[in-house]
Design an enzyme around this catalytic site. Sequence first.
Site, PDB file in Angstrom:
ATOM      1  CB  SER A 107      -0.961  -0.070   1.188  1.00  0.00           C
ATOM      2  OG  SER A 107      -1.873   0.973   1.174  1.00  0.00           O
ATOM      3  CG  ASP A 159      -6.802  -1.880  -4.051  1.00  0.00           C
ATOM      4  OD1 ASP A 159      -7.433  -1.026  -3.393  1.00  0.00           O
ATOM      5  OD2 ASP A 159      -5.624  -2.181  -3.814  1.00  0.00           O
ATOM      6  CG  HIS A 190      -5.794  -1.471  -0.320  1.00  0.00           C
ATOM      7  ND1 HIS A 190      -5.137  -0.998  -1.426  1.00  0.00           N
ATOM      8  CD2 HIS A 190      -5.151  -0.952   0.753  1.00  0.00           C
ATOM      9  CE1 HIS A 190      -4.140  -0.207  -1.040  1.00  0.00           C
ATOM     10  NE2 HIS A 190      -4.130  -0.173   0.272  1.00  0.00           N
TER      11      HIS A 190
HETATM   12  C1  MLT Z   1      -1.384   5.868  -0.217  1.00  0.00           C
HETATM   13  O1  MLT Z   1      -1.760   6.823   0.430  1.00  0.00           O
HETATM   14  O2  MLT Z   1      -0.207   5.611  -0.460  1.00  0.00           O
HETATM   15  C2  MLT Z   1      -2.458   4.980  -0.731  1.00  0.00           C
HETATM   16  O3  MLT Z   1      -3.642   5.673  -0.813  1.00  0.00           O
HETATM   17  C3  MLT Z   1      -2.614   3.767   0.069  1.00  0.00           C
HETATM   18  C4  MLT Z   1      -2.801   4.022   1.539  1.00  0.00           C
HETATM   19  O4  MLT Z   1      -3.891   4.338   1.989  1.00  0.00           O
HETATM   20  O5  MLT Z   1      -1.831   3.865   2.248  1.00  0.00           O
END
Ligand code: MLT
Length: 209
Positions: A107, A159, A190
């Site tokens: 992520s 996702d 996700h």
């Molecule tokens: C990010 O902010 O890098 C992506 O949206 C994934 C997350 O929520 O960490």
Amino acid sequence: MALGDYEHVWEPATEADAPTLLLLHGTGADEHDLLPLGRALAPGAALLSPRGTVDENGMNRWFRRLREGVFDVEDLVERTGELAAWTGEAVRAYGLDPERIVVSGFSNGANTGAALLLLHPGLLAGAALFAAGAPLQGREPAAVDLSATSVFLGSGVADPITTIDQARLLGRQLRERGARLSEHEHPGGHQLAPDVLAEARSWFSASGF
Ligand code: MLT
């Protein structure tokens, strides 16, 4: 940049001549979160797992975002530079082989790993990224040479956070820059899907890092 600038876990390799896995956690997690992933992905490897320095309402991250899915790209570029410098410092401090550092992240950590590849080519021998999207959001990355880099991307077609279009865009950006790419899509959202992790493990052992 000093080693203490990031809280981190360091686990030396348990096998001789093993590579180092740089582990980058997702939003709200910490330096302990991906240690089981690291051990599963690369048994015997050294694990270097820092904690993101951005605090978003008590949640650790690697760079700021304006809202979910919309990144502060200036901040991303700056902090990715800091993380790259810190990784170099860790290579010196722990006596690592600089040619054999592989990043893995989930992520927000996967987006950061992708930014390390695109903005600091040469730092990493490879990457196994789960739920990663194109990190520079609307900016075309520079035409760097990633032909010495092997990358595994594991993405969920359902996702809602890292859309499959963003994941495929990252795949295109990496492929166009010469990376040896292994793309795996699963039907879920996700998450780090078990089937994809199994494929990543096979990929890692076949990659010869
Ligand atoms: C990010 O902010 O890098 C992506 O949206 C994934 C997350 O929520 O960490």
